[in-house]
Motif scaffolding. Structure first.
Motif, PDB file in Angstrom:
ATOM      1  N   ARG A   8      -2.405   7.663   5.038  1.00 50.71           N
ATOM      2  CA  ARG A   8      -2.543   6.211   5.129  1.00 50.71           C
ATOM      3  C   ARG A   8      -1.878   5.609   3.903  1.00 50.71           C
ATOM      4  O   ARG A   8      -2.196   5.965   2.768  1.00 50.71           O
ATOM      5  CB  ARG A   8      -4.014   5.802   5.143  1.00 50.71           C
ATOM      6  CG  ARG A   8      -4.217   4.308   5.200  1.00 50.71           C
ATOM      7  CD  ARG A   8      -5.710   3.977   5.144  1.00 50.71           C
ATOM      8  NE  ARG A   8      -5.936   2.559   5.243  1.00 50.71           N
ATOM      9  CZ  ARG A   8      -5.945   1.721   4.220  1.00 50.71           C
ATOM     10  NH1 ARG A   8      -5.727   2.175   3.004  1.00 50.71           N
ATOM     11  NH2 ARG A   8      -6.164   0.446   4.401  1.00 50.71           N
ATOM     12  N   SER A   9      -0.953   4.701   4.111  1.00 51.13           N
ATOM     13  CA  SER A   9      -0.311   4.036   2.988  1.00 51.13           C
ATOM     14  C   SER A   9      -1.029   2.716   2.714  1.00 51.13           C
ATOM     15  O   SER A   9      -1.625   2.117   3.605  1.00 51.13           O
ATOM     16  CB  SER A   9       1.165   3.787   3.272  1.00 51.13           C
ATOM     17  OG  SER A   9       1.305   2.969   4.402  1.00 51.13           O
ATOM     18  N   ASN A  10      -0.989   2.300   1.473  1.00 50.99           N
ATOM     19  CA  ASN A  10      -1.637   1.053   1.088  1.00 50.99           C
ATOM     20  C   ASN A  10      -0.770  -0.140   1.462  1.00 50.99           C
ATOM     21  O   ASN A  10       0.447  -0.102   1.333  1.00 50.99           O
ATOM     22  CB  ASN A  10      -1.892   1.019  -0.411  1.00 50.99           C
ATOM     23  CG  ASN A  10      -2.935   2.019  -0.842  1.00 50.99           C
ATOM     24  OD1 ASN A  10      -3.784   2.402  -0.051  1.00 50.99           O
ATOM     25  ND2 ASN A  10      -2.868   2.445  -2.073  1.00 50.99           N
ATOM     26  N   ASN A  11      -1.412  -1.201   1.916  1.00 53.19           N
ATOM     27  CA  ASN A  11      -0.677  -2.435   2.148  1.00 53.19           C
ATOM     28  C   ASN A  11      -0.779  -3.314   0.904  1.00 53.19           C
ATOM     29  O   ASN A  11      -1.374  -2.924  -0.102  1.00 53.19           O
ATOM     30  CB  ASN A  11      -1.192  -3.153   3.410  1.00 53.19           C
ATOM     31  CG  ASN A  11      -2.670  -3.465   3.341  1.00 53.19           C
ATOM     32  OD1 ASN A  11      -3.216  -3.632   2.272  1.00 53.19           O
ATOM     33  ND2 ASN A  11      -3.313  -3.554   4.488  1.00 53.19           N
ATOM     34  N   ASN A  12      -0.225  -4.493   0.928  1.00 52.23           N
ATOM     35  CA  ASN A  12      -0.183  -5.357  -0.258  1.00 52.23           C
ATOM     36  C   ASN A  12      -1.573  -5.748  -0.733  1.00 52.23           C
ATOM     37  O   ASN A  12      -1.803  -5.874  -1.936  1.00 52.23           O
ATOM     38  CB  ASN A  12       0.647  -6.608   0.029  1.00 52.23           C
ATOM     39  CG  ASN A  12       2.113  -6.288   0.185  1.00 52.23           C
ATOM     40  OD1 ASN A  12       2.574  -5.283  -0.344  1.00 52.23           O
ATOM     41  ND2 ASN A  12       2.837  -7.103   0.911  1.00 52.23           N
ATOM     42  N   VAL A  13      -2.512  -5.940   0.181  1.00 49.31           N
ATOM     43  CA  VAL A  13      -3.867  -6.325  -0.206  1.00 49.31           C
ATOM     44  C   VAL A  13      -4.559  -5.162  -0.910  1.00 49.31           C
ATOM     45  O   VAL A  13      -5.278  -5.364  -1.895  1.00 49.31           O
ATOM     46  CB  VAL A  13      -4.673  -6.776   1.036  1.00 49.31           C
ATOM     47  CG1 VAL A  13      -6.107  -7.086   0.682  1.00 49.31           C
ATOM     48  CG2 VAL A  13      -4.021  -7.981   1.678  1.00 49.31           C
ATOM     49  N   ASP A  14      -4.358  -3.944  -0.431  1.00 52.46           N
ATOM     50  CA  ASP A  14      -4.999  -2.772  -1.029  1.00 52.46           C
ATOM     51  C   ASP A  14      -4.542  -2.538  -2.465  1.00 52.46           C
ATOM     52  O   ASP A  14      -5.278  -1.974  -3.271  1.00 52.46           O
ATOM     53  CB  ASP A  14      -4.705  -1.518  -0.210  1.00 52.46           C
ATOM     54  CG  ASP A  14      -5.328  -1.555   1.171  1.00 52.46           C
ATOM     55  OD1 ASP A  14      -6.245  -2.381   1.380  1.00 52.46           O
ATOM     56  OD2 ASP A  14      -4.890  -0.774   2.026  1.00 52.46           O
ATOM     57  N   LEU A  15      -3.345  -2.956  -2.800  1.00 51.14           N
ATOM     58  CA  LEU A  15      -2.825  -2.738  -4.150  1.00 51.14           C
ATOM     59  C   LEU A  15      -3.557  -3.578  -5.192  1.00 51.14           C
ATOM     60  O   LEU A  15      -3.509  -3.267  -6.375  1.00 51.14           O
ATOM     61  CB  LEU A  15      -1.326  -3.051  -4.186  1.00 51.14           C
ATOM     62  CG  LEU A  15      -0.451  -2.135  -3.330  1.00 51.14           C
ATOM     63  CD1 LEU A  15       0.990  -2.624  -3.368  1.00 51.14           C
ATOM     64  CD2 LEU A  15      -0.563  -0.703  -3.783  1.00 51.14           C
ATOM     65  N   ASN A  16      -4.281  -4.617  -4.762  1.00 54.54           N
ATOM     66  CA  ASN A  16      -5.020  -5.471  -5.692  1.00 54.54           C
ATOM     67  C   ASN A  16      -6.370  -4.878  -6.093  1.00 54.54           C
ATOM     68  O   ASN A  16      -7.004  -5.377  -7.014  1.00 54.54           O
ATOM     69  CB  ASN A  16      -5.245  -6.856  -5.075  1.00 54.54           C
ATOM     70  CG  ASN A  16      -3.951  -7.604  -4.886  1.00 54.54           C
ATOM     71  OD1 ASN A  16      -3.019  -7.438  -5.672  1.00 54.54           O
ATOM     72  ND2 ASN A  16      -3.876  -8.412  -3.862  1.00 54.54           N
ATOM     73  N   TYR A  17      -6.824  -3.832  -5.413  1.00 49.96           N
ATOM     74  CA  TYR A  17      -8.107  -3.216  -5.731  1.00 49.96           C
ATOM     75  C   TYR A  17      -8.001  -2.362  -6.987  1.00 49.96           C
ATOM     76  O   TYR A  17      -6.938  -1.835  -7.309  1.00 49.96           O
ATOM     77  CB  TYR A  17      -8.583  -2.328  -4.579  1.00 49.96           C
ATOM     78  CG  TYR A  17      -8.958  -3.066  -3.321  1.00 49.96           C
ATOM     79  CD1 TYR A  17      -9.756  -4.199  -3.360  1.00 49.96           C
ATOM     80  CD2 TYR A  17      -8.519  -2.618  -2.082  1.00 49.96           C
ATOM     81  CE1 TYR A  17     -10.104  -4.861  -2.201  1.00 49.96           C
ATOM     82  CE2 TYR A  17      -8.865  -3.277  -0.922  1.00 49.96           C
ATOM     83  CZ  TYR A  17      -9.667  -4.405  -0.988  1.00 49.96           C
ATOM     84  OH  TYR A  17     -10.005  -5.059   0.154  1.00 49.96           O
ATOM     85  N   SER A  18      -9.119  -2.219  -7.688  1.00 43.01           N
ATOM     86  CA  SER A  18      -9.157  -1.295  -8.821  1.00 43.01           C
ATOM     87  C   SER A  18      -9.112   0.134  -8.283  1.00 43.01           C
ATOM     88  O   SER A  18      -9.241   0.360  -7.076  1.00 43.01           O
ATOM     89  CB  SER A  18     -10.441  -1.503  -9.629  1.00 43.01           C
ATOM     90  OG  SER A  18     -11.569  -1.117  -8.863  1.00 43.01           O
ATOM     91  N   SER A  19      -8.932   1.094  -9.158  1.00 45.06           N
ATOM     92  CA  SER A  19      -8.847   2.482  -8.700  1.00 45.06           C
ATOM     93  C   SER A  19     -10.146   2.928  -8.051  1.00 45.06           C
ATOM     94  O   SER A  19     -10.145   3.641  -7.053  1.00 45.06           O
ATOM     95  CB  SER A  19      -8.484   3.410  -9.851  1.00 45.06           C
ATOM     96  OG  SER A  19      -9.468   3.360 -10.857  1.00 45.06           O
ATOM     97  N   ARG A  20     -11.281   2.497  -8.590  1.00 43.34           N
ATOM     98  CA  ARG A  20     -12.576   2.861  -8.013  1.00 43.34           C
ATOM     99  C   ARG A  20     -12.741   2.273  -6.612  1.00 43.34           C
ATOM    100  O   ARG A  20     -13.187   2.948  -5.684  1.00 43.34           O
ATOM    101  CB  ARG A  20     -13.700   2.377  -8.921  1.00 43.34           C
ATOM    102  CG  ARG A  20     -15.082   2.738  -8.415  1.00 43.34           C
ATOM    103  CD  ARG A  20     -16.151   2.305  -9.364  1.00 43.34           C
ATOM    104  NE  ARG A  20     -16.023   3.099 -10.583  1.00 43.34           N
ATOM    105  CZ  ARG A  20     -16.678   2.826 -11.702  1.00 43.34           C
ATOM    106  NH1 ARG A  20     -17.476   1.795 -11.763  1.00 43.34           N
ATOM    107  NH2 ARG A  20     -16.532   3.593 -12.755  1.00 43.34           N
ATOM    108  N   GLU A  21     -12.364   1.018  -6.445  1.00 43.77           N
ATOM    109  CA  GLU A  21     -12.455   0.380  -5.127  1.00 43.77           C
ATOM    110  C   GLU A  21     -11.480   1.005  -4.145  1.00 43.77           C
ATOM    111  O   GLU A  21     -11.783   1.163  -2.966  1.00 43.77           O
ATOM    112  CB  GLU A  21     -12.192  -1.119  -5.237  1.00 43.77           C
ATOM    113  CG  GLU A  21     -13.285  -1.873  -5.955  1.00 43.77           C
ATOM    114  CD  GLU A  21     -12.907  -3.310  -6.231  1.00 43.77           C
ATOM    115  OE1 GLU A  21     -11.703  -3.595  -6.446  1.00 43.77           O
ATOM    116  OE2 GLU A  21     -13.810  -4.156  -6.231  1.00 43.77           O
ATOM    117  N   GLY A  22     -10.296   1.376  -4.609  1.00 48.69           N
ATOM    118  CA  GLY A  22      -9.315   2.017  -3.751  1.00 48.69           C
ATOM    119  C   GLY A  22      -9.783   3.381  -3.264  1.00 48.69           C
ATOM    120  O   GLY A  22      -9.574   3.734  -2.099  1.00 48.69           O
ATOM    121  N   GLU A  23     -10.428   4.133  -4.142  1.00 53.09           N
ATOM    122  CA  GLU A  23     -10.962   5.430  -3.741  1.00 53.09           C
ATOM    123  C   GLU A  23     -12.098   5.267  -2.739  1.00 53.09           C
ATOM    124  O   GLU A  23     -12.217   6.039  -1.787  1.00 53.09           O
ATOM    125  CB  GLU A  23     -11.438   6.200  -4.967  1.00 53.09           C
ATOM    126  CG  GLU A  23     -10.306   6.666  -5.851  1.00 53.09           C
ATOM    127  CD  GLU A  23     -10.790   7.302  -7.140  1.00 53.09           C
ATOM    128  OE1 GLU A  23     -12.016   7.455  -7.301  1.00 53.09           O
ATOM    129  OE2 GLU A  23      -9.941   7.645  -7.974  1.00 53.09           O
TER     130      GLU A  23
END
Length: 40
Positions: A8-23
């Motif tokens: 799954r690749s990140n979209n533009n909105v996902d890039l705004n999350y912190s590393s903890r939120e992204g995980e």
């Protein structure tokens, strides 16, 4: 044994999350994606 691979690749909105939120997002997505294996 490996049952499945996924990507799954990140979209533009996902890039705004912190590393903890992204995980956490990755874990939630994986559980939803593989729920037919987990809850069978």
């Amino acid at each position: 044994y490996i049952i499945a691979f996924t990507f799954r690749s990140n979209n533009n909105v996902d890039l705004n999350y912190s590393s903890r939120e992204g995980e956490a997002l990755a874990r939630v997505w994986a559980i939803i994606h593989f729920q037919h294996y987990l809850y069978d």
